[in-house]
Design an enzyme around this catalytic site. Structure first.
Site, PDB file in Angstrom:
ATOM      1  N   GLU A  42      -6.660   6.886   3.943  1.00  0.00           N
ATOM      2  CA  GLU A  42      -7.928   7.460   3.487  1.00  0.00           C
ATOM      3  C   GLU A  42      -8.994   6.388   3.292  1.00  0.00           C
ATOM      4  O   GLU A  42     -10.174   6.618   3.586  1.00  0.00           O
ATOM      5  CB  GLU A  42      -7.716   8.231   2.181  1.00  0.00           C
ATOM      6  N   HIS A 126      -5.372   9.451  10.954  1.00  0.00           N
ATOM      7  CA  HIS A 126      -5.113   9.089   9.560  1.00  0.00           C
ATOM      8  C   HIS A 126      -4.642  10.290   8.756  1.00  0.00           C
ATOM      9  O   HIS A 126      -4.764  11.442   9.163  1.00  0.00           O
ATOM     10  CB  HIS A 126      -6.375   8.489   8.916  1.00  0.00           C
ATOM     11  N   CYS A 127      -4.077   9.976   7.601  1.00  0.00           N
ATOM     12  CA  CYS A 127      -3.786  10.968   6.575  1.00  0.00           C
ATOM     13  C   CYS A 127      -4.146  10.288   5.260  1.00  0.00           C
ATOM     14  O   CYS A 127      -5.011   9.421   5.233  1.00  0.00           O
ATOM     15  CB  CYS A 127      -2.338  11.465   6.657  1.00  0.00           C
ATOM     16  N   LEU A 128      -3.491  10.622   4.189  1.00  0.00           N
ATOM     17  CA  LEU A 128      -3.823  10.012   2.907  1.00  0.00           C
ATOM     18  C   LEU A 128      -3.382   8.551   2.852  1.00  0.00           C
ATOM     19  O   LEU A 128      -4.164   7.655   2.553  1.00  0.00           O
ATOM     20  CB  LEU A 128      -3.182  10.809   1.767  1.00  0.00           C
ATOM     21  N   SER A 134       0.165  11.229   9.740  1.00  0.00           N
ATOM     22  CA  SER A 134      -0.519  10.592  10.879  1.00  0.00           C
ATOM     23  C   SER A 134       0.488   9.916  11.799  1.00  0.00           C
ATOM     24  O   SER A 134       0.401  10.027  13.023  1.00  0.00           O
ATOM     25  CB  SER A 134      -1.561   9.590  10.391  1.00  0.00           C
TER      26      SER A 134
END
Length: 193
Positions: A42, A126-128, A134
């Site tokens: 993130e 992406h993810c967190l 991701s």
């Protein structure tokens, strides 16, 4: 691969986890894991200057959604967040939960990444945390589009970024690996006729 070779058996979830959890190294906010393909978290997703300096043209948010949903494991960016940048945005609403079925997103996301790379783009997935959702989508891309087996894909990504998809995602990648292997064998049998 000949038809007399023993059937390919993908690594077990336990073997994959052991490999992924051994000799871990600190990972930055964003890492290039394949030519013009990046995985990040993130922090990187919200850092427009970093994305611009990397030449990112396409963003896949594997944690698309509103922060108020669930337990707040979403990254609430989206096309409006990036409206001042020349990037194409693709959102995948996925939970990083063992029982979440991410596999329906494997092929559409892989096709999106392939199209972006084919036009000379640079893709940021992406993810967190940039570790599970991701990474799973990038691994699926490498298997579906680049023809890597699961173990090869994991080793390729792991050499550039510390990733660790949850066990449910690893099982779904294993199922994908078996399905792709059956398809390889069918194609080879057809060629040998």
């Amino acid at each position: 691969m000949s038809l007399r070779d023993p059937p390919y058996e993908p690594p077990s979830v336990a073997e994959l986890q052991e490999f992924l959890l051994t000799d871990r190294k600190p990972t930055g906010h964003v890492n290039q894991v394949w030519p013009n393909l990046y995985i990040g978290n993130e922090v990187a997703a919200r850092d427009k200057s970093t994305l611009h300096s990397l030449g990112i043209t396409h963003i896949v948010n594997a944690a698309h959604g509103r922060t108020s949903q669930g337990f707040g494991y979403y990254v609430n960016t989206g096309p409006r967040f990036y409206r001042d940048m020349a990037v194409d945005y693709y959102g995948v609403e996925a939970d990083d939960a063992v029982d979440f079925i991410l596999s329906p997103f494997f092929y559409p996301t892989a096709r999106y990444i392939r199209a972006a790379l084919a036009m000379g783009g640079r893709v940021f997935v992406h993810c967190l945390m940039g570790v599970s959702r991701s990474a799973t989508l990038v691994l699926a891309f490498l298997m579906i589009i680049e023809g890597l087996r699961l173990w090869e894909a994991v080793a390729a990504v792991r050499s550039h970024r510390d990733v660790c998809p949850n066990p449910g995602f690893l099982q779904q990648l294993r199922s994908l690996d078996m399905s792709l292997e059956r398809e390889r064998r069918r194609r080879q049998q057809a060629q040998n006729l």
